[in-house]
Design an enzyme around this catalytic site. Structure first.
Site, PDB file in Angstrom:
ATOM      1  N   SER A 195       0.853  -1.199   0.000  1.00  0.00           N
ATOM      2  CA  SER A 195       0.000   0.000   0.000  1.00  0.00           C
ATOM      3  C   SER A 195       0.881   1.239   0.000  1.00  0.00           C
ATOM      4  O   SER A 195       1.920   1.250   0.653  1.00  0.00           O
ATOM      5  CB  SER A 195      -0.878   0.081   1.253  1.00  0.00           C
ATOM      6  OG  SER A 195      -1.651   1.278   1.218  1.00  0.00           O
ATOM      7  N   TYR A 248      -7.067   6.200   2.119  1.00  0.00           N
ATOM      8  CA  TYR A 248      -6.223   5.244   2.851  1.00  0.00           C
ATOM      9  C   TYR A 248      -6.986   4.719   4.069  1.00  0.00           C
ATOM     10  O   TYR A 248      -7.100   3.511   4.279  1.00  0.00           O
ATOM     11  CB  TYR A 248      -4.939   5.951   3.281  1.00  0.00           C
ATOM     12  CG  TYR A 248      -3.942   5.091   4.021  1.00  0.00           C
ATOM     13  CD1 TYR A 248      -3.259   4.067   3.373  1.00  0.00           C
ATOM     14  CD2 TYR A 248      -3.654   5.325   5.365  1.00  0.00           C
ATOM     15  CE1 TYR A 248      -2.319   3.290   4.055  1.00  0.00           C
ATOM     16  CE2 TYR A 248      -2.720   4.562   6.047  1.00  0.00           C
ATOM     17  CZ  TYR A 248      -2.045   3.549   5.381  1.00  0.00           C
ATOM     18  OH  TYR A 248      -1.118   2.793   6.058  1.00  0.00           O
TER      19      TYR A 248
END
Ligand code: UDP
Length: 326
Positions: free
Chosen positions: A76, A146
């Site tokens: 990520s 996020y």
């Protein structure tokens, strides 16, 4: 030899995890699409027989041949300026990517640990943050892509655990620092060290009264390793509770680097959390884990790493071109 798949293998935490599992005698499959990762972080592993690398985006169907014992999902983007540049990919890797890896875990009967974050607490109204706190996240703010992907990630992981009975672990990672952070990812540790080494003023956002609590990477990796092999399925905070204001942290870096840089103030980014400190009671009780490395030792190691970068690397404004990713 047990096999472990580590996603985000060329990133900061992923590469340290690869090292740890190699040192523990595992066969390591490293996977990364190199969107924010860097092969330099794992190039020392390529000569090893028990390391394989897959250049793959886990947001797309994931296949690896043969048996698999463990999966650690660490792919990520992880910095606020990356979320702004690649918001869709950030959402996809936390949601679709996690779904694909849970499917792989089910298929292979593997245990999976997913990397969650203190960002699930948003700008917290509870201090320090315990795992029971539900958080205060702006879904449509710049960090929302996020934060919400990671919150979804926790939900789908628990759903796979309860519905499909797969073995899952969830770590909520607080601010971590150390060698292999990307110099220009915008996060405060590489930002301040880079500025000090280039002889620039240190940019404190807001009035610098916001707090963070920084954990050295070796401590974090140890906590994750212990969590993976524990029986505990609910989220566990891993971080260092030693809290400091960003203004004081800037002064610390100036002292550490022995430069005479000034601190300059810039506007506070939208939804920048005002305080953050992990409550690690659960990690202490369940894992018997707590951080061992203080900021002065950890920062010294980190500074050594950044001092080892070439001049070209130190002055390169951003080495990542995100334009070709979908
Ligand atoms: N920050 C800062 N100057 C910088 C970069 C960051 O003052 O050059 C601040 C930022 O606003 C935040 C804190 O440092 O309050 C930590 O930022 P980082 O991006 O490292 O992590 P996060 O906000 O996700 O904890």
């Amino acid at each position: 030899m047990k096999k472990v798949l580590i996603t985000g293998a060329a990133g900061f935490l992923g590469s340290h995890l690869c090292d740890r599992f190699i040192n523990e005698g595992y066969h390591v499959l490293g996977m990364d699409n190199l969107i924010t990762g860097d092969l330099k972080n794992i190039e020392h592993l390529f000569k090893l027989k028990n390391f394989e690398f897959y250049n793959h985006d886990v947001s797309k169907f994931v296949h690896v041949p043969g048996e698999l014992d463990y999966i650690l999902h660490f792919a990520s983007p992880a910095s606020p300026i990356d979320y702004l540049k690649i918001p869709i990919q950030t959402l996809k890797v936390g949601s679709l990517g996690t779904h694909n890896l849970l499917g792989l875990a089910k298929e292979k009967n593997a245990r999976i640990l997913i990397a969650s974050t203190s960002e699930v607490y948003g700008d917290p109204l509870v201090h320090p943050q315990t795992e029971d706190y539900y958080g205060n996240v702006n879904t449509i703010g710049p960090r929302g892509v996020y934060d919400e992907a990671k919150r979804f990630q926790e939900s789908i992981t628990m759903a796979y655990h309860t519905y499909h009975k797969i073995e899952t672990r969830i770590v909520r990672i607080f601010n971590t620092y150390g060698p292999r952070m990307r110099l220009n990812d915008g996060r405060v540790v590489p930002a301040f060290i880079g500025q000090a080494l280039r002889g620039e003023d240190l940019t404190v956002f807001g009035d610098g009264s916001q707090t963070r609590s920084f954990c050295y990477v070796d401590d974090l990796i140890e906590g994750i390793y212990q969590l993976l092999f524990s029986d505990y399925v609910y989220p566990v905070n891993i971080g260092n509770p030693n809290e400091i204001t960003i203004r004081d942290f800037a002064e610390e870096i100036i002292k550490l680097t022995g430069t005479d840089q000034k601190v300059i103030y810039k506007p506070l980014p939208v939804n920048d959390p005002l305080q953050r400190q992990p409550d690690i009671t659960r990690a202490r009780e369940i894992l018997g884990w707590q951080p061992k490395i203080g900021r002065s030792e950890g920062m010294k190691n980190t500074l050594e790493y950044f001092k080892g970068l070439s001049k070209e690397e130190l002055y390169r404004s951003e080495h990542k071109d995100f334009s070709s990713y979908s």
